[in-house]
Design a protein around this motif. Structure first.
Motif, PDB file in Angstrom:
ATOM      1  N   UNK A 180       0.826  -1.210   0.000  1.00 43.47           N
ATOM      2  CA  UNK A 180       0.000   0.000   0.000  1.00 43.47           C
ATOM      3  C   UNK A 180       0.860   1.259   0.000  1.00 43.47           C
ATOM      4  N   UNK A 181       2.010   1.189   0.677  1.00 41.34           N
ATOM      5  CA  UNK A 181       2.890   2.357   0.807  1.00 41.34           C
ATOM      6  C   UNK A 181       3.870   2.499  -0.350  1.00 41.34           C
ATOM      7  N   UNK A 182       3.822   1.593  -1.313  1.00 44.43           N
ATOM      8  CA  UNK A 182       4.805   1.617  -2.398  1.00 44.43           C
ATOM      9  C   UNK A 182       4.913   2.973  -3.094  1.00 44.43           C
ATOM     10  N   UNK A 183       3.795   3.619  -3.476  1.00 45.38           N
ATOM     11  CA  UNK A 183       3.930   4.931  -4.119  1.00 45.38           C
ATOM     12  C   UNK A 183       4.550   5.982  -3.203  1.00 45.38           C
ATOM     13  N   UNK A 184       4.184   5.926  -1.917  1.00 43.42           N
ATOM     14  CA  UNK A 184       4.750   6.884  -0.966  1.00 43.42           C
ATOM     15  C   UNK A 184       6.246   6.681  -0.817  1.00 43.42           C
ATOM     16  N   UNK A 185       6.680   5.426  -0.783  1.00 46.90           N
ATOM     17  CA  UNK A 185       8.107   5.136  -0.684  1.00 46.90           C
ATOM     18  C   UNK A 185       8.844   5.709  -1.880  1.00 46.90           C
ATOM     19  N   UNK A 186       8.240   5.559  -3.058  1.00 46.82           N
ATOM     20  CA  UNK A 186       8.873   6.100  -4.255  1.00 46.82           C
ATOM     21  C   UNK A 186       8.974   7.621  -4.182  1.00 46.82           C
ATOM     22  N   UNK A 187       7.937   8.267  -3.647  1.00 51.96           N
ATOM     23  CA  UNK A 187       7.984   9.732  -3.518  1.00 51.96           C
ATOM     24  C   UNK A 187       9.028  10.150  -2.494  1.00 51.96           C
ATOM     25  N   UNK A 188       9.119   9.409  -1.397  1.00 55.29           N
ATOM     26  CA  UNK A 188      10.080   9.756  -0.356  1.00 55.29           C
ATOM     27  C   UNK A 188      11.516   9.680  -0.868  1.00 55.29           C
ATOM     28  N   UNK A 189      11.805   8.636  -1.667  1.00 56.09           N
ATOM     29  CA  UNK A 189      13.181   8.487  -2.119  1.00 56.09           C
ATOM     30  C   UNK A 189      13.485   9.366  -3.321  1.00 56.09           C
ATOM     31  N   UNK A 190      12.435   9.890  -3.976  1.00 56.84           N
ATOM     32  CA  UNK A 190      12.638  10.742  -5.134  1.00 56.84           C
ATOM     33  C   UNK A 190      13.043   9.948  -6.358  1.00 56.84           C
ATOM     34  N   UNK A 217      13.679 -12.961   4.630  1.00 54.15           N
ATOM     35  CA  UNK A 217      12.226 -12.811   4.559  1.00 54.15           C
ATOM     36  C   UNK A 217      11.658 -13.615   3.392  1.00 54.15           C
ATOM     37  N   UNK A 218      12.315 -13.526   2.233  1.00 57.87           N
ATOM     38  CA  UNK A 218      11.834 -14.237   1.059  1.00 57.87           C
ATOM     39  C   UNK A 218      11.876 -15.739   1.233  1.00 57.87           C
ATOM     40  N   UNK A 219      12.911 -16.253   1.893  1.00 58.04           N
ATOM     41  CA  UNK A 219      12.993 -17.685   2.127  1.00 58.04           C
ATOM     42  C   UNK A 219      11.983 -18.175   3.136  1.00 58.04           C
ATOM     43  N   UNK A 220      11.661 -17.333   4.126  1.00 59.01           N
ATOM     44  CA  UNK A 220      10.739 -17.751   5.173  1.00 59.01           C
ATOM     45  C   UNK A 220       9.288 -17.608   4.743  1.00 59.01           C
ATOM     46  N   UNK A 221       8.953 -16.495   4.098  1.00 61.98           N
ATOM     47  CA  UNK A 221       7.571 -16.282   3.682  1.00 61.98           C
ATOM     48  C   UNK A 221       7.497 -15.744   2.258  1.00 61.98           C
ATOM     49  N   UNK A 222       7.977 -14.543   2.017  1.00 59.73           N
ATOM     50  CA  UNK A 222       8.135 -14.048   0.650  1.00 59.73           C
ATOM     51  C   UNK A 222       7.021 -13.200   0.102  1.00 59.73           C
ATOM     52  N   UNK A 223       5.896 -13.067   0.811  1.00 57.56           N
ATOM     53  CA  UNK A 223       4.819 -12.233   0.293  1.00 57.56           C
ATOM     54  C   UNK A 223       5.264 -10.790   0.125  1.00 57.56           C
ATOM     55  N   UNK A 224       5.044 -10.220  -1.088  1.00 55.97           N
ATOM     56  CA  UNK A 224       5.435  -8.842  -1.404  1.00 55.97           C
ATOM     57  C   UNK A 224       6.939  -8.627  -1.288  1.00 55.97           C
ATOM     58  N   UNK A 225       7.726  -9.687  -1.483  1.00 55.43           N
ATOM     59  CA  UNK A 225       9.186  -9.540  -1.474  1.00 55.43           C
ATOM     60  C   UNK A 225       9.637  -8.514  -2.503  1.00 55.43           C
ATOM     61  N   UNK A 226       9.012  -8.507  -3.678  1.00 54.42           N
ATOM     62  CA  UNK A 226       9.401  -7.566  -4.717  1.00 54.42           C
ATOM     63  C   UNK A 226       9.277  -6.119  -4.286  1.00 54.42           C
ATOM     64  N   UNK A 227       8.262  -5.818  -3.489  1.00 55.59           N
ATOM     65  CA  UNK A 227       8.078  -4.453  -2.986  1.00 55.59           C
ATOM     66  C   UNK A 227       9.248  -4.071  -2.076  1.00 55.59           C
ATOM     67  N   UNK A 228       9.630  -5.001  -1.199  1.00 56.85           N
ATOM     68  CA  UNK A 228      10.754  -4.747  -0.297  1.00 56.85           C
ATOM     69  C   UNK A 228      12.035  -4.530  -1.102  1.00 56.85           C
ATOM     70  N   UNK A 229      12.245  -5.361  -2.112  1.00 56.85           N
ATOM     71  CA  UNK A 229      13.465  -5.265  -2.911  1.00 56.85           C
ATOM     72  C   UNK A 229      13.561  -3.944  -3.653  1.00 56.85           C
ATOM     73  N   UNK A 230      12.488  -3.566  -4.351  1.00 55.27           N
ATOM     74  CA  UNK A 230      12.564  -2.355  -5.164  1.00 55.27           C
ATOM     75  C   UNK A 230      12.645  -1.110  -4.283  1.00 55.27           C
ATOM     76  N   UNK A 231      11.987  -1.124  -3.124  1.00 60.47           N
ATOM     77  CA  UNK A 231      12.081   0.015  -2.212  1.00 60.47           C
ATOM     78  C   UNK A 231      13.504   0.164  -1.683  1.00 60.47           C
ATOM     79  N   UNK A 232      14.135  -0.969  -1.319  1.00 58.18           N
ATOM     80  CA  UNK A 232      15.508  -0.929  -0.820  1.00 58.18           C
ATOM     81  C   UNK A 232      16.477  -0.479  -1.902  1.00 58.18           C
ATOM     82  N   UNK A 233      16.301  -1.000  -3.102  1.00 55.88           N
ATOM     83  CA  UNK A 233      17.156  -0.590  -4.211  1.00 55.88           C
ATOM     84  C   UNK A 233      17.032   0.908  -4.487  1.00 55.88           C
ATOM     85  N   UNK A 234      15.808   1.415  -4.433  1.00 60.92           N
ATOM     86  CA  UNK A 234      15.603   2.839  -4.686  1.00 60.92           C
ATOM     87  C   UNK A 234      16.255   3.701  -3.620  1.00 60.92           C
TER      88      UNK A 234
END
Length: 250
Positions: free
Chosen positions: A116-126, A149-166
């Motif tokens: 849900x916060x993905x767009x906000x994260x993108x705005x925060x990081x610019x 996290x991905x090995x244990x559960x993995x739900x929305x792992x992609x969101x975590x990855x792209x936010x961290x990369x950004x």
């Protein structure tokens, strides 16, 4: 499984692959689908993890034109996320099932909140500027934890990855999204190898889901710029909150 359950999983697999390519969080579609057809939470989780692997292949195939020039980043983050994924898988297999049953509702709700916060994260990081060095002192430990996290559960792992990369790199988001696809594939590959040996994977369900996640991932990656990301993201968020709430109450 009944014909209706099989058809339900076919649709869920295709939509999951597409959502992973466009918004991330597609595993939050297959996980509740498996619960709905009668799988226990742990079995649903490991079966979901294995079935998602072809979908990430499709995502990488659809975004490979954005990968040139990211070799060093992919090697460094790929290695640490693979190690983290192995740790997460082993934690899932050695900890009592009651631990997973208690933790998974929180993880589902956390993943839904991150989506849900993905767009906000993108705005925060610019909008990251190209050419600057990656902040590996933060990026690599974060990728390790994301792998766990991905090995244990993995739900929305992609969101975590792209936010961290950004947050930790200086590059265009379209290229970081392609990197996310590669890292998701690496984490999924580790989980497939480990879960195939030591986890209660239901292979009939994988046989139904896997080709559909592959097809959905490729189609979603090719059409990502034409689809409404907001509609997909919020549909997954609502579903994730509903599933997390249900698991908390049962």
């Amino acid at each position: 499984m009944s014909p209706a359950s099989l058809a339900f999983l076919v649709i869920a697999g295709f939509v999951s692959g597409g959502v992973n390519a466009v918004a991330g969080g597609g595993s939050l579609i297959v996980f509740p689908a498996l619960l709905a057809v009668g799988f226990p939470p742990l079995t649903a989780n490991v079966t979901n993890s294995v079935a998602q692997w072809p979908g990430y292949v499709g995502v990488v195939a659809g975004t490979q034109q954005e990968l040139p020039g990211q070799g060093r980043r992919l090697v460094l983050t790929g290695v640490v996320s693979a190690v983290g994924s192995a740790v997460g898988c082993l934690l899932l297999l050695v900890l009592p099932g009651a631990v997973f049953d208690a933790v998974v509702p929180v993880l589902v709700l956390l993943a839904s909140a991150l989506l849900a916060l993905q767009p906000s994260i993108r705005r925060w990081v610019g909008a990251p500027a190209e050419g600057g060095p990656d902040r590996n002192a933060v990026l690599l430990p974060a990728m390790f934890l994301a792998g766990v996290y991905g090995g244990y559960f993995g739900g929305a792992l992609g969101v975590i990855l792209v936010a961290t990369l950004a947050l930790c790199t200086h590059d265009r988001l379209v290229r970081l999204n392609a990197t996310k696809g590669v890292l998701s594939l690496i984490v999924a590959t580790v989980t497939v190898v480990i879960f195939a040996v030591g986890a209660p994977v239901v292979w009939t369900a994988v046989a139904v889901l896997a080709p559909m996640t592959l097809l959905g991932g490729y189609v979603g990656a090719r059409l990502a710029r034409r689809l409404s990301e907001n509609v997909l993201r919020w549909s997954v968020v609502v579903l994730g909150v509903a599933v997390g709430g249900y698991l908390l109450l049962t």
